[in-house]
Design a protein around this motif. Structure first.
Motif, mmCIF file in Angstrom:
data_model
loop_
_atom_site.group_PDB
_atom_site.id
_atom_site.type_symbol
_atom_site.label_atom_id
_atom_site.label_comp_id
_atom_site.label_asym_id
_atom_site.label_seq_id
_atom_site.Cartn_x
_atom_site.Cartn_y
_atom_site.Cartn_z
ATOM 1 N N THR A 223 -3.582 10.976 3.439
ATOM 2 C CA THR A 223 -3.302 10.174 2.232
ATOM 3 C C THR A 223 -2.312 9.046 2.488
ATOM 4 N N THR A 224 -1.815 8.926 3.707
ATOM 5 C CA THR A 224 -0.799 7.917 4.009
ATOM 6 C C THR A 224 -1.397 6.510 3.960
ATOM 7 N N LYS A 225 -0.672 5.600 3.319
ATOM 8 C CA LYS A 225 -1.070 4.197 3.259
ATOM 9 C C LYS A 225 -0.093 3.364 4.082
ATOM 10 N N ALA A 226 -0.590 2.269 4.624
ATOM 11 C CA ALA A 226 0.226 1.453 5.525
ATOM 12 C C ALA A 226 1.478 0.924 4.833
ATOM 13 N N HIS A 227 1.359 0.534 3.556
ATOM 14 C CA HIS A 227 2.515 -0.060 2.870
ATOM 15 C C HIS A 227 3.676 0.920 2.735
ATOM 16 N N GLN A 228 3.366 2.227 2.818
ATOM 17 C CA GLN A 228 4.438 3.219 2.733
ATOM 18 C C GLN A 228 5.366 3.129 3.940
ATOM 19 N N ILE B 106 -9.547 4.659 7.889
ATOM 20 C CA ILE B 106 -9.933 3.764 8.971
ATOM 21 C C ILE B 106 -9.265 2.404 8.856
ATOM 22 N N GLU B 107 -8.908 1.987 7.624
ATOM 23 C CA GLU B 107 -8.276 0.684 7.427
ATOM 24 C C GLU B 107 -6.784 0.705 7.717
ATOM 25 N N PHE B 108 -6.223 1.887 7.878
ATOM 26 C CA PHE B 108 -4.775 2.008 8.078
ATOM 27 C C PHE B 108 -4.272 1.190 9.271
ATOM 28 N N ASP C 254 -4.268 -2.522 8.582
ATOM 29 C CA ASP C 254 -3.259 -2.933 7.608
ATOM 30 C C ASP C 254 -1.876 -3.094 8.226
ATOM 31 N N LEU C 255 -1.696 -2.575 9.454
ATOM 32 C CA LEU C 255 -0.399 -2.696 10.133
ATOM 33 C C LEU C 255 -0.407 -3.760 11.234
ATOM 34 N N LEU C 256 -1.544 -4.422 11.435
ATOM 35 C CA LEU C 256 -1.674 -5.358 12.548
ATOM 36 C C LEU C 256 -0.586 -6.420 12.550
ATOM 37 N N LEU D 220 -10.401 3.780 16.704
ATOM 38 C CA LEU D 220 -9.467 2.809 16.155
ATOM 39 C C LEU D 220 -10.039 1.406 16.317
ATOM 40 N N PRO D 221 -9.728 0.481 15.409
ATOM 41 C CA PRO D 221 -10.312 -0.873 15.455
ATOM 42 C C PRO D 221 -9.926 -1.619 16.730
#
Length: 281
Positions: free
Chosen positions: A62-67, A122-124, A127-129, A164-165
């Protein structure tokens, strides 16, 4: 700053090269490998070896990058405004700093561990790039840019549960921790159990590596599970002949719950024992 392993962590030469290259380039070090091969412990030992603070960000599904940057608690601010709390006049009171913010503003060069990145969406990674590349991010609520005083040492672990991307991989230095061979495993065991009986270790490793080679095994036992098993064998004062003269018709080793972690694998070994008994008859 160089990493040459520690008293508590046996690092292979190629792992040392990877760590020191990532530190030199200040690129995130992406470490993959089977669960239980010491990926998380590696970051902890790097921090100890370099006398650096360790900042751990444990990733969940459930972790999101903005956290990792920050979180703004608008609900708490609304509640406080209704209660007439003076805190509402400063929005900073409702911004919780994330692990990247903590790493970027650390007074001392830190080691930032992003643990099990493949657990997240998968987008995590995408989102940190920008934040990992530029080592900065913008806080919209306070109109300020948080920029790293010095690029932290970033260790990212993955159990390879999902790909991973490519754009993310390009920004990392990559290393795959191979499963230890017998010589390396012996060195690891010596670190954790100094003075342990060599014959016991030899027989235990014979059984351990035999188990890992069984076709159809759903989950192969890992290094950490071997260490747990040895600890139990020593604690239970298991006679050496139990391992030396193991009955081939009893395929499941003693205290197997430390090595076999699901019912399918236990049933597989029970079937192998049954087949061995039939052939013996």
């Amino acid at each position: 700053m160089r990493f040459d392993g520690t008293q508590n962590y046996v690092a292979t030469d190629d792992l040392k090269v990877a760590v020191n290259a990532a530190v030199k380039l200040r690129r995130p070090l992406l470490v993959k490998g089977e669960p239980g091969t010491g990926k998380t412990v590696l970051a902890q030992e790097i921090a100890k070896a370099m006398d650096a603070p360790l900042i751990e960000w444990n990733i969940k599904s459930t972790t999101k990058a903005h956290q990792g940057l920050y979180e703004y608690d608008a609900v708490a601010r609304l509640r406080d405004s209704q209660l007439g709390d003076e805190r509402v006049h400063d929005i900073r009171n409702y911004i919780k700093r994330g692990k990247l913010w903590e790493a970027f503003t650390s007074e001392k060069l830190p080691v930032l561990l992003i643990d099990e990145i493949d657990k997240a969406d998968i987008e995590f990674p995408n989102d940190l790039l920008q934040e990992l590349d530029r080592m900065e991010f913008y806080v919209y609520e306070t109109h300020e840019t948080i920029k790293a005083v010095e690029r932290p040492i970033v260790i990212i672990t993955s159990n390879n549960e999902k790909e991973l991307p490519d754009a993310f991989l390009r920004r990392c230095f990559f290393h795959y921790i191979k499963f230890p061979d017998r010589e390396t495993m012996q060195a690891i065991i010596d670190v954790h159990f100094p003075g342990i009986q060599k014959v016991l270790v030899s027989k235990a490793m014979d059984i351990f590596y035999d188990i890992r080679e069984v076709p159809g095994l759903k989950k192969k036992p890992s290094t950490s599970e071997l260490l747990d098993w040895l600890k139990l064998l020593l604690h239970e004062d298991m006679p050496l002949d139990v391992l030396q003269n193991r009955d081939p018709t009893k395929a499941i080793p003693p205290l197997h719950g430390a090595l076999l972690k699901n019912e399918q694998d236990v049933m597989l070994f029970e079937r192998l024992a049954f087949m061995a008994r039939r052939q013996g008859n």
